[in-house]
Write a protein that holds these residues in place. Structure first.
Motif, PDB file in Angstrom:
ATOM      1  N   SER A  66       0.857  -1.192   0.000  1.00  0.00           N
ATOM      2  CA  SER A  66       0.000   0.000   0.000  1.00  0.00           C
ATOM      3  C   SER A  66       0.888   1.235   0.000  1.00  0.00           C
ATOM      4  N   VAL A  67       0.341   2.334  -0.506  1.00  0.00           N
ATOM      5  CA  VAL A  67       1.067   3.613  -0.446  1.00  0.00           C
ATOM      6  C   VAL A  67       0.289   4.563   0.456  1.00  0.00           C
ATOM      7  N   HIS A  68       1.030   5.363   1.227  1.00  0.00           N
ATOM      8  CA  HIS A  68       0.381   6.290   2.154  1.00  0.00           C
ATOM      9  C   HIS A  68      -0.327   7.388   1.352  1.00  0.00           C
ATOM     10  N   PRO A  69      -1.405   7.950   1.895  1.00  0.00           N
ATOM     11  CA  PRO A  69      -2.117   9.034   1.209  1.00  0.00           C
ATOM     12  C   PRO A  69      -1.130  10.141   0.796  1.00  0.00           C
ATOM     13  N   GLY A  70      -1.302  10.616  -0.434  1.00  0.00           N
ATOM     14  CA  GLY A  70      -0.400  11.642  -0.949  1.00  0.00           C
ATOM     15  C   GLY A  70       0.752  11.069  -1.750  1.00  0.00           C
ATOM     16  N   GLU A  71       0.947   9.741  -1.661  1.00  0.00           N
ATOM     17  CA  GLU A  71       2.003   9.093  -2.432  1.00  0.00           C
ATOM     18  C   GLU A  71       1.386   8.339  -3.611  1.00  0.00           C
ATOM     19  N   THR A  72       2.208   8.064  -4.622  1.00  0.00           N
ATOM     20  CA  THR A  72       1.767   7.225  -5.734  1.00  0.00           C
ATOM     21  C   THR A  72       2.736   6.073  -5.909  1.00  0.00           C
ATOM     22  N   ALA A  73       2.277   5.034  -6.594  1.00  0.00           N
ATOM     23  CA  ALA A  73       3.159   3.897  -6.877  1.00  0.00           C
ATOM     24  C   ALA A  73       4.370   4.351  -7.676  1.00  0.00           C
ATOM     25  N   GLU A  74       4.168   5.305  -8.581  1.00  0.00           N
ATOM     26  CA  GLU A  74       5.280   5.792  -9.403  1.00  0.00           C
ATOM     27  C   GLU A  74       6.319   6.496  -8.534  1.00  0.00           C
ATOM     28  N   ASN A  75       5.830   7.289  -7.600  1.00  0.00           N
ATOM     29  CA  ASN A  75       6.738   8.022  -6.718  1.00  0.00           C
ATOM     30  C   ASN A  75       7.543   7.072  -5.833  1.00  0.00           C
ATOM     31  N   VAL A  76       6.848   6.031  -5.333  1.00  0.00           N
ATOM     32  CA  VAL A  76       7.549   5.030  -4.518  1.00  0.00           C
ATOM     33  C   VAL A  76       8.621   4.348  -5.361  1.00  0.00           C
ATOM     34  N   ARG A  77       8.290   4.003  -6.579  1.00  0.00           N
ATOM     35  CA  ARG A  77       9.253   3.346  -7.475  1.00  0.00           C
ATOM     36  C   ARG A  77      10.483   4.244  -7.660  1.00  0.00           C
ATOM     37  N   ALA A  78      10.235   5.519  -7.894  1.00  0.00           N
ATOM     38  CA  ALA A  78      11.345   6.449  -8.148  1.00  0.00           C
ATOM     39  C   ALA A  78      12.195   6.680  -6.901  1.00  0.00           C
ATOM     40  N   SER A  79      11.605   6.456  -5.735  1.00  0.00           N
ATOM     41  CA  SER A  79      12.324   6.713  -4.479  1.00  0.00           C
ATOM     42  C   SER A  79      13.013   5.472  -3.934  1.00  0.00           C
ATOM     43  N   THR A  80      12.866   4.341  -4.631  1.00  0.00           N
ATOM     44  CA  THR A  80      13.362   3.062  -4.113  1.00  0.00           C
ATOM     45  C   THR A  80      14.486   2.546  -4.998  1.00  0.00           C
ATOM     46  N   GLY A  81      15.612   2.269  -4.418  1.00  0.00           N
ATOM     47  CA  GLY A  81      16.767   1.804  -5.183  1.00  0.00           C
ATOM     48  C   GLY A  81      16.706   0.331  -5.547  1.00  0.00           C
ATOM     49  N   PHE A  82      15.900  -0.446  -4.815  1.00  0.00           N
ATOM     50  CA  PHE A  82      15.825  -1.880  -5.135  1.00  0.00           C
ATOM     51  C   PHE A  82      14.571  -2.182  -5.946  1.00  0.00           C
ATOM     52  N   ASP A  83      14.598  -3.313  -6.630  1.00  0.00           N
ATOM     53  CA  ASP A  83      13.458  -3.749  -7.424  1.00  0.00           C
ATOM     54  C   ASP A  83      12.477  -4.517  -6.526  1.00  0.00           C
ATOM     55  N   TYR A  84      11.195  -4.456  -6.860  1.00  0.00           N
ATOM     56  CA  TYR A  84      10.172  -5.152  -6.082  1.00  0.00           C
ATOM     57  C   TYR A  84       8.965  -5.372  -6.969  1.00  0.00           C
ATOM     58  N   ASP A  85       8.054  -6.212  -6.499  1.00  0.00           N
ATOM     59  CA  ASP A  85       6.830  -6.485  -7.243  1.00  0.00           C
ATOM     60  C   ASP A  85       5.748  -5.490  -6.852  1.00  0.00           C
ATOM     61  N   GLU A  86       4.778  -5.377  -7.761  1.00  0.00           N
ATOM     62  CA  GLU A  86       3.741  -4.364  -7.531  1.00  0.00           C
ATOM     63  C   GLU A  86       2.446  -4.851  -8.166  1.00  0.00           C
ATOM     64  N   PRO A  87       1.343  -4.868  -7.420  1.00  0.00           N
ATOM     65  CA  PRO A  87       0.073  -5.271  -8.027  1.00  0.00           C
ATOM     66  C   PRO A  87      -0.407  -4.209  -9.018  1.00  0.00           C
ATOM     67  N   ALA A  88      -1.362  -4.586  -9.865  1.00  0.00           N
ATOM     68  CA  ALA A  88      -1.878  -3.637 -10.856  1.00  0.00           C
ATOM     69  C   ALA A  88      -2.525  -2.444 -10.160  1.00  0.00           C
ATOM     70  N   ASP A  89      -3.263  -2.743  -9.107  1.00  0.00           N
ATOM     71  CA  ASP A  89      -3.883  -1.660  -8.341  1.00  0.00           C
ATOM     72  C   ASP A  89      -3.277  -1.644  -6.939  1.00  0.00           C
ATOM     73  N   VAL A  90      -2.642  -0.535  -6.621  1.00  0.00           N
ATOM     74  CA  VAL A  90      -2.011  -0.433  -5.301  1.00  0.00           C
ATOM     75  C   VAL A  90      -2.946   0.325  -4.374  1.00  0.00           C
ATOM     76  N   PRO A  91      -3.399  -0.313  -3.292  1.00  0.00           N
ATOM     77  CA  PRO A  91      -4.312   0.386  -2.388  1.00  0.00           C
ATOM     78  C   PRO A  91      -3.596   1.467  -1.583  1.00  0.00           C
ATOM     79  N   ALA A  92      -4.402   2.375  -1.030  1.00  0.00           N
ATOM     80  CA  ALA A  92      -3.851   3.369  -0.107  1.00  0.00           C
ATOM     81  C   ALA A  92      -3.755   2.753   1.285  1.00  0.00           C
TER      82      ALA A  92
END
Lengths: 275, 252
Positions: free
Chosen positions: B184-210
Motif C-alpha cells: 500500500s502507499v500512504h495518502p499523498g504518495e503514488t506507486a510511481e513516486n515510490v518506485r522512483a524513491s526506491t533503489g531496489f526492485d520489487y513487485d507491484e500489483p496492478a492496483d495499489v491500495p492506499a
C-alpha cells in the motif's frame, strides 16, 4: 574495604588496559570516565557491554582510546556519537564490531572459565567475516549439518561501573541491573564508583541481596555523587536530556569538544557541574 | 492533521495484528525505535493482550538482567516479534547498521549492528521500519550486511522480515523469493513516486491500495495513553509529534 579517591582510582588504570563499560542505561560510570580524561589515560581498549554511549564517546574525544569493541556507539535520542564518528574517519580509533548477545556470551564464557561458548544467529552477517577470532563449527550434537558460531572468552583487564551503595565489606548494590554481575565476574579487576555508603551489610538484607554484587569481586570503590550524570541512575535521578543535547552539539566540532572538556571535565568535579 | 509517524505506527499495528502471521504473545522493542514502540502500545491499549518488553524504558522494564535476558529469551524462541531499522535496506531485506563504503563504514559510519545479527534470525517475525524512503536508504545491495534477510537451507533461522514500513508505503516480504511486494502507499504518495524513491526492485500489483488512515479511536489512543507511556523513553519524539513534554506536565 578502603574507600579510594575518584581521581586516584582512575589514575590506577594502566594505559592500554582492556576496560569494560556498561551502556548508557545500566549504571554508566560517567564521573569515572571524566576522571580518566583528567588522568590523561592513553591507548585504552574499551569494551562496550553490549553497546557504548556517552562515556566512550567522551574518552575517544579526549584521546584516551586506541580501540573499542562494541555492538554500537550512539547517544540515543541525541544522535550519532560525534567523537567516535570523527575519530574513526580520521583513523585515530579502531572499532571491532560485534553484536549485542555476542558481547554478553564472550563475557559469560570468561565468567565460567571456559574457553568459548556457542551463539545462534550471526551466520550471514559481515561481522563474522571481520572477526577472525569467531569460528563456525558444525554442531557436534546434531544428527545432520547445523553450523553454529563459537565465540572466545573475553576477559577484560578492568570492569568499571557505578552503583548506588557500597557497604563496609565492599559489597555494592546495583538494583535491577544485575547484568553488571557478568562483567564483575569476568574481569580481572573491578572498580566501582558509588553514590553513597551504608553501614549495614547488603548481603544480610534479603530484600537487597539479589541486587547486590559481592565484594569478593570488587577490588576498589570510590565515592562519586551523581556518578552516572548526565545519565539516569535507577530511580535515584533521571536522565539529563538537556545536558546530553548540549554535549552532542558541542562535540560535533573539535573546538566545541574542547570547550565541553574545559567546562565540565577538566576544571570542575562532575558533581559540582551537575548542580 | 495526521502525522506521518502516526500513519506509520498504525500501519505497523496492522502488520502486528495480521491474522495470517504467527500469533504474538511477547513483543520486544529495541533502542531508537519510537515508531514501533508507539505501534505496540497502540495494539496493547487497543485491548489486545500482548506482553511488551521495552528495552530502554526504566519503569516497567521487565528485565532484571538487562539486555542479556532479552537475548536469552529470544534464543529460546520466547520473543515472537522484533523491529529493526537500517541505515541501508536492500531488496533481499538485508540490513546495514554499520556504515556505507568499505568495512567498517569508510564513507558514513552508522552506530553499529546492536543485536540485529542475532535477533533477525532468532525471532519468528521481524517488522522493518525506516521513515526516510529514498534511494540512499533503499539500495539494490547493502554495502555491509549487519544481518541477512534470508539464510541458506541448513542455517538455523526462525523467521524473516514480515514487511517494511516506510514514510511512503508498506511493503510485504516473501522469504521464499527473497523479494518485496508493494502492499500500500500512504495518502499523498503514488506507486510511481515510490518506485522512483526506491533503489531496489520489487513487485507491484496492478492496483495499489492506499494505506488506511488511522481511525479516530487509534488517533485518540496515540495522542493520549500511548504518548503517556512513551514520554519517559522518547521525550524528543513525543515533543516533536505530539507537542507534549514530561517536564511541562509535571509542572502543570
Amino acid at each position: 574495604m578502603a574507600l579510594e579517591n575518584l581521581d586516584a582510582l582512575a589514575a590506577s588504570v594502566p594505559d592500554g588496559a582492556l576496560v569494560a563499560l556498561p551502556p548508557d542505561n545500566s549504571l554508566t560510570p560517567a564521573a569515572f570516565a571524566r576522571a580518566l580524561v583528567r588522568a590523561g589515560k592513553r591507548e585504552l581498549r574499551l569494551v562496550g557491554v553490549p553497546v557504548s554511549g556517552y562515556a566512550t564517546d567522551l574518552l575517544i574525544g579526549a584521546g584516551c582510546v586506541a580501540s573499542v569493541q562494541t555492538s554500537g556507539v550512539s547517544l540515543g535520542e541525541a544522535g550519532f556519537a560525534p567523537c567516535f564518528t570523527r575519530a574513526l574517519a580520521a583513523g585515530l580509533v579502531k572499532v571491532i564490531d560485534a553484536t549485542c548477545p555476542a558481547m554478553h556470551t564472550m563475557l559469560q564464557a570468561a565468567e565460567k572459565g571456559v574457553p568459548f561458548m556457542p551463539l545462534r544467529g550471526v551466520i550471514g552477517s559481515d561481522i563474522l567475516a571481520h572477526r577472525p577470532d569467531w569460528k563456525v563449527i558444525d554442531n557436534p550434537f546434531a544428527a545432520s549439518g547445523d553450523p553454529i558460531v563459537l565465540l572466545p572468552a573475553l576477559q577484560p583487564d578492568i570492569a568499571v561501573f557505578h552503583a548506588v551503595m557500597a557497604d563496609p565489606d565492599g559489597n555494592v548494590w546495583v538494583g535491577k541491573r544485575r547484568e553488571l554481575a557478568t562483567i564483575a565476574h569476568a574481569a580481572r579487576r573491578v572498580l566501582v564508583t558509588v553514590e553513597r555508603l551504608t553501614d549495614r551489610n547488603l548481603l544480610d538484607d534479603d530484600r537487597l541481596a539479589p541486587g547486590t554484587i559481592s565484594g569478593a569481586y570488587v577490588d576498589a570503590t570510590a565515592l562519586a555523587e551523581r556518578g552516572t550524570w548526565p545519565i539516569a541512575l535507577l530511580d535515584e535521578y533521571g536522565f539529563d536530556a538537556a545536558h546530553m543535547a548540549e554535549y552532542a552539539k558541542l562535540a560535533r566540532s573539535e573546538d566545541g569538544f574542547r570547550a565541553y572538556l574545559e567546562r565540565y571535565v577538566l576544571t570542575l568535579p562532575a558533581q559540582a557541574a551537575a548542580e | 492533521m495526521i502525522a506521518l509517524e502516526e500513519r506509520m505506527a498504525a500501519a505497523i499495528a496492522a502488520l502486528i495484528l495480521d491474522p495470517a502471521a504467527p500469533p504474538v504473545r511477547h513483543i520486544a522493542v529495541g533502542a531508537a525505535s519510537p515508531i514501533p514502540a508507539a505501534a505496540c502500545w497502540l495494539v496493547k491499549k487497543g485491548g489486545h493482550p500482548v506482553r511488551l518488553s521495552l528495552l530502554h524504558k526504566h519503569t516497567g522494564n521487565p528485565f532484571t538482567e538487562g539486555t542479556r535476558e532479552l537475548f536469552d529469551l529470544t534464543g529460546q524462541g520466547r520473543i515472537d516479534l522484533f523491529f529493526l531499522g537500517g541505515g541501508q535496506i536492500d531488496g533481499q531485506a538485508n540490513i546495514n547498521l554499520i556504515g556505507t563504503g568499505d568495512w567498517p563504514g569508510s564513507k558514513v559510519r552508522f552506530p553499529g549492528s546492536f543485536g540485529s545479527a542475532f535477533m533477525y534470525l532468532m525471532t519468528p517475525r521481524t517488522i522493518l521500519f525506516r521513515e526516510e524512503h529514498s534511494p540512499r536508504v533503499f539500495v539494490p545491495r547493502v554495502d555491509i550486511v549487519s544481518a541477512p534477510g534470508v539464510s541458506p537451507p541448513g542455517v538455523f533461522r526462525r523467521g524473516t522480515a514480515q514487511g517494511l514500513v516506510t514514510g511512503r508505503c508498506v511493503f510485504r516480504f516473501d522469504p521464499a523469493r527473497a523479494r518485496f511486494t508493494l502492499a500500500s502507499v500512504h495518502p499523498g504518495e503514488t506507486a510511481e513516486n515510490v518506485r522512483a524513491s526506491t533503489g531496489f526492485d520489487y513487485d507491484e500489483p496492478a492496483d495499489v491500495p492506499a494505506t488506511p488512515d488511522p481511525t479516530d479511536q487509534q488517533l485518540a489512543l496515540l495522542r493520549g495513553p500511548v504518548c503517556d507511556e512513551m514520554l519517559e523513553t522518547y521525550p524528543d519524539f513525543c515533543a516533536r509529534v505530539w507537542q507534549r513534554r514530561a517536564s511541562d506536565e509535571r509542572a502543570a
